[in-house]
Design an enzyme around this catalytic site. Structure first.
Site, PDB file in Angstrom:
ATOM      1  N   HIS A 109      87.055  27.127  12.084  1.00 35.89           N
ATOM      2  CA  HIS A 109      87.230  27.669  13.435  1.00 35.89           C
ATOM      3  C   HIS A 109      88.682  28.071  13.704  1.00 35.89           C
ATOM      4  O   HIS A 109      89.005  28.593  14.788  1.00 35.89           O
ATOM      5  CB  HIS A 109      86.732  26.680  14.494  1.00 35.89           C
ATOM      6  CG  HIS A 109      87.599  25.463  14.691  1.00 35.89           C
ATOM      7  ND1 HIS A 109      87.351  24.272  14.060  1.00 35.89           N
ATOM      8  CD2 HIS A 109      88.698  25.274  15.462  1.00 35.89           C
ATOM      9  CE1 HIS A 109      88.265  23.374  14.434  1.00 35.89           C
ATOM     10  NE2 HIS A 109      89.092  23.975  15.295  1.00 35.89           N
ATOM     11  N   ASP A 160      82.783  23.278   8.675  1.00 33.42           N
ATOM     12  CA  ASP A 160      83.983  23.781   9.352  1.00 33.42           C
ATOM     13  C   ASP A 160      85.197  23.732   8.421  1.00 33.42           C
ATOM     14  O   ASP A 160      86.167  22.997   8.654  1.00 33.42           O
ATOM     15  CB  ASP A 160      84.224  22.937  10.609  1.00 33.42           C
ATOM     16  CG  ASP A 160      85.283  23.543  11.517  1.00 33.42           C
ATOM     17  OD1 ASP A 160      85.665  24.699  11.278  1.00 33.42           O
ATOM     18  OD2 ASP A 160      85.735  22.833  12.434  1.00 33.42           O
ATOM     19  N   SER A 257      93.801  21.046  14.967  1.00 29.81           N
ATOM     20  CA  SER A 257      92.643  21.551  14.227  1.00 29.81           C
ATOM     21  C   SER A 257      93.043  22.080  12.859  1.00 29.81           C
ATOM     22  O   SER A 257      94.050  22.787  12.714  1.00 29.81           O
ATOM     23  CB  SER A 257      91.959  22.665  15.015  1.00 29.81           C
ATOM     24  OG  SER A 257      91.291  22.136  16.130  1.00 29.81           O
TER      25      SER A 257
END
Length: 918
Positions: A109, A160, A257
């Site tokens: 992402h 992910d 992230s």
């Protein structure tokens, strides 16, 4: 990142040359070490290793040394991923980890921002990405390609992960280097570490400085309480490729992230980061909610395949833990224990504090079975605790219904097992980790020196060594040296371990399930904080848990126990050993059954003491059965102690200091010769002190010895000195009968004392011999009672250069640190137990007047000592002043450094000396 952060800084390090080594020997404070060592004539205890094997103790040590310069390298793999705006400013909004020299692993992402724009730049080696103050080491490169996992969907939170290719390879440096990948599905680490430049809490701003947090892994079942199928993007709930980790206060936050969740693993005194997870998603951070990470092990095949498709030469081999760890070992940070000081942005390293050390234990043996027993059993070791006995695990005492057939010693020799004895209370079915001990008896004593066993309740130092095996290239201390070739051979490892109390010890679940009664006093728990790179160290089960200790100026290898269970030699999670001391009584019953019977209260009885108040000093008394006695002072009845030791009755005459003594045992008033023997130490003390002052301490070798006598024959008015003797009285010299008996005539004179000065001997006494007395039971063929006395015509006049030596009168113990006279002075020679002596001879020694000794010299040279040479013991009063005791007279033996030498015990002949000289 949420609170409780650690600020990172770049540090320059200064160091000195190094050498890695084992733990230095400790010096336990034991009362018995405050007195000189004495060896009994025969063995009476298991706890005698340092005396019995004193010759084989070690004396020389290498002092500690230091490491080499380095930079702090904790987060060299972390990358900040950014988007360059139209104004040229970069928004650093994601993190990632270098896993190849031109590829970063991040979250899928992170491949686009909210405007669907892909990131274009990555920056490594910079802690403060918004400041130029620490810009000495950063490397900033363009991102030229992004490969998102093909199963990832923006609408879901599965798969992910993504790879970002850089414009070129990074320059490998202490501050910029790829991480390794954790390949196993099992994540058994209690703590994992995350880092990033994200927000410091819910609703907080992003941090400019790289911050880190330690998190606790959580299994997916428990984690599902926080992340249900109703969660957006988790329609199928948590997947096996998800990994949860969290903390009550700390967490990863937006901006983190794609960043790493990693663990640092030890090898070569360095810590290598292994990437376990990639930061994926979570709930509002800093509020005790676990975060969810993409489990790296689930994506290793995809990572390797992708790199290969992009033209990289990556293989499965390159990502093996040992291959990756060694590829960048020269730039990794040192383990914490090696870093001994930090000040003024400098660190110093001490390589002797490294946990990992190569080398096997001299006392570990391999347990082996006949080749016909299949499948073969590996990793069963034992510990040599006696020259003819090996301790091992009870579970290693049987394989496929067969007992071990032989053991392989550390010197490579194979020895058959003559008997296998398993602890009677061991039961694999009822609790395999209790009483898990066995003894393998060997048919004869071996040359390898056994471990000294620590038969005491407490372990004297919390650090010791365990014995394992592992790859040869993962152990040696690395001083920032690049490794160009790997060495996969398996070698012995003796890493440091730290004692952990049984109350605080929590073994892995697979072992706890078999510990129904928990850990007991028979268990030793140990653990080291860091986990290891896989393949670094596997325990040798049954091998010793040991520590070297100083005893009487030498150090010996002491075994506390032997490894029972655990992984990775106790690194990361606890391992457990069997404590020898807990089984001392059983071991003694096997190895010294006669001593065990004597010490068993149920098989012995105390002496019965009668008090007769009507008897006083000099009264007649009787023990019955024809044993008549007289009441005398206990000082005049030396046999009374023997009666008590033999559990015979003892009669006290009115009070404890007067005893009924059998007539034949009453000590008569001492004769003049007995007084001279008994008062030797005090009688000649002034001469010893004068001698010390004259030569300022020890007498130089070129000076003559005050008690040594040369025995001469008058051959046509020319004196020939051909035998050696020792002055034991002003009126007598003792020597070997065999030396005199080989001559045609009896000797004429003795030459005693004096000293050498300027090439001339002065103050020498030459005294005629009045008579020569052979021991009445001397046998020239067998050399039994090989001793003779030379009575002098006139007494020696004691002077500082010529006076009698003292006689060793202890009939039960011999001093360990004895010396034998040779042509160039005194050489060390050590007593042996009678049983050890007899084990080397076809015909055992039965005469209590005889014993054997072994020279304390090393090497393959010849060490010949003439018959009649005195064997002496020096009892020190201070640094240089000592009293010399004649302990034995040398008889005969081969001239190499290992053969036993036959000697005659002076204490056993004192009564004969008195008889001849009275």
């Amino acid at each position: 990142m949420a609170c409780d952060w650690t600020l990172l800084a770049l540090l320059v390090i200064t160091v000195l040359p190094y050498s890695a080594s084992k733990l230095f020997p400790i010096r336990p404070r034991l009362p018995e070490d405050d007195v000189d060592m004495m060896l009994p004539f025969d063995r009476i205890s298991l706890d005698d290793c340092h005396i019995r094997n004193w010759k084989d103790g070690f004396m020389n040590l290498v002092a500690p040394a230091y490491g080499s310069p380095a930079l702090l390298r904790e987060f060299a793999h972390i990358a900040a991923i950014g988007w360059t705006g139209t104004d040229g400013k970069i928004n650093w909004a994601c993190g990632g980890s270098l896993i190849w020299e031109n590829f970063i692993l991040t979250a899928a992402h992170c491949v686009a921002n909210d405007e669907d724009v892909a990131p274009d730049v990555a920056r490594m080696g910079d802690l403060n990405i918004y400041s130029d103050e620490d810009d000495e080491f950063p490397q900033q490169l363009r991102i030229v390609k992004i490969i998102r996992h093909q199963q990832h969907r923006y609408s879901a939170k599965y798969y992910d992960v993504a790879l970002m290719q850089l414009e070129k390879n990074i320059i490998v440096h202490e501050t910029v280097a790829p991480a390794c990948l954790w390949l196993e599905e099992e994540v058994r680490f209690p703590k994992l570490y995350a880092a990033g430049w994200g927000k410091t809490g819910f609703g907080e701003d992003k941090t400019n400085i790289l911050l880190k947090v330690d998190l606790t892994p959580m299994n997916n079942t428990e984690c599902s309480r926080f992340y249900t199928t109703s969660e957006r993007g988790l329609r199928n709930g948590l997947h096996a490729h998800h990994l949860c980790a969290g903390d009550e206060k700390m967490d990863t936050c937006p901006g983190d992230s794609g960043g790493p969740l990693h663990v640092k693993l030890l090898h070569n005194a360095k810590m290598t980061p292994f990437l376990v997870g990639v930061t994926s998603f979570g709930k509002p951070c800093g509020q005790a909610n676990p975060g969810v990470y993409a489990r790296v092990s689930s994506f290793v095949d995809w990572i390797i395949k992708t790199l290969q498709e992009e033209g990289e030469s990556a293989t499965v081999y390159d990502f093996q833990p040992w291959s990756c760890a060694l590829r960048y070992v020269h730039v990794r940070e040192y383990e914490d224990d090696v870093v001994v000081s930090r000040s003024n942005n400098y660190e110093t390293y001490d390589s002797d504090k490294a946990h990992l050390v190569g080398g096997d234990s001299r006392q570990r043996v391999e347990i082996m079975w006949e080749n016909s027993v299949v499948p073969r059993r590996e990793n069963c070791s034992g510990t040599l605790i006696e020259r003819d006995a090996v301790a091992t695990l009870a579970e290693c005492a049987s394989h496929m219904g067969a007992r071990p057939s032989k053991v392989k010693l550390s010197n490579g020799n194979f020895i058959n097992v003559s008997e296998t004895i398993v602890h009677p209370r061991y039961s694999a079915a009822n609790g395999p980790y209790y009483n898990n001990i066995a003894i393998l008896k060997l048919p004869f004593p071996v040359s390898v020196v056994p471990a000294c066993v620590w038969y005491r309740d407490s372990i004297p130092d919390p650090q010791f060594e365990v014995i394992g095996k592992g790859r040869a290239d993962l152990t040696p201390y690395n001083r920032d040296e690049e490794i160009t070739s790997l060495n996969p051979s398996i070698i012995g490892i003796s890493p440091r371990a730290t004692l952990k109390s049984n109350d605080e010890c929590r073994p892995a679940e697979q072992y706890r399930a078999l510990l129904g009664k928990g850990l007991q006093t028979e268990h030793i728990c140990f653990q080291n904080k860091p986990f290891l790179v896989p393949g670094t160290c596997t325990q040798q089960f049954g091998g010793p848990v040991e520590r070297e200790m100083w005893r009487f100026s030498r150090y010996f290898n002491y075994a506390y126990g032997m490894s029972l269970f655990g992984r990775d030699c106790g690194f990361g999670e606890p391992a457990v050993a069997v404590r020898f001391n807990a089984h001392k009584d059983w071991i003694e019953s096997i190895l010294l059954p006669e001593i065990a019977r004597q010490s068993n209260p149920s098989k012995s009885r105390d002496s019965v003491i009668f008090i007769n108040p009507d008897l006083v000093l000099n009264d007649q008394c009787s023990y019955g059965g024809g044993v008549e006695g007289v009441c005398v002072s206990h000082d005049n009845c030396p046999s009374i102690r023997q009666r008590m030791d033999n559990s015979e009755p003892v009669i006290l005459c009115s009070k404890g200091s007067v005893v009924c003594c059998p007539r034949q045992a009453i000590r008569s008033p001492p004769s003049e010769i007995e007084k001279e023997f008994n008062e030797c130490e005090q009688r000649y003390a002034h001469l010893r002190k004068q001698r010390q002052q004259r030569w300022n301490g020890f007498q130089p070798l070129q000076n003559r010895f005050p008690h040594v006598a040369e025995i001469g024959w008058d051959d046509r008015s020319q004196l020939q000195f051909q035998c050696i003797g020792y002055l034991i009285s002003t009126r007598a010299v003792v020597t070997s009968a065999s030396c005199l008996a080989t001559k045609e005539f009896l000797p004429d004179v003795v030459r005693i004392g004096g000293f050498q000065s300027g090439g001339f001997a002065t103050d020498i006494a030459i005294i005629p011999i009045g008579s020569t007395e052979y021991h009445p039971e001397f046998n020239m063929s067998t050399f039994e009672n090989n001793i003779a006395l030379l009575k002098l015509v006139s007494p020696v006049q004691p002077t500082v250069t010529t006076f009698p030596g003292c006689l060793w009168q202890n009939t039960t113990h011999n001093p360990v640190e004895s010396q034998v006279l040779s042509g160039d002075g005194f050489h060390p020679i050590h007593p042996m137990y009678l049983r050890d002596c007899n084990a080397r001879f076809a015909k055992p020694i039965t005469n209590p007047h005889i014993t054997c000794m072994v020279p304390g010299v090393e090497g393959t040279g010849e060490y010949c000592y003439p018959s009649g040479s005195p064997i002496i013991y020096r009892k020190f009063e201070d640094t240089n002043l000592f009293t010399e005791y004649l302990v034995n007279i040398y008889s005969h033996g081969r001239c190499n450094s290992t053969s036993n030498r036959i000697v005659h015990r002076i204490a056993m002949y004192i009564d004969w000396f008195k008889e001849v000289l009275e």
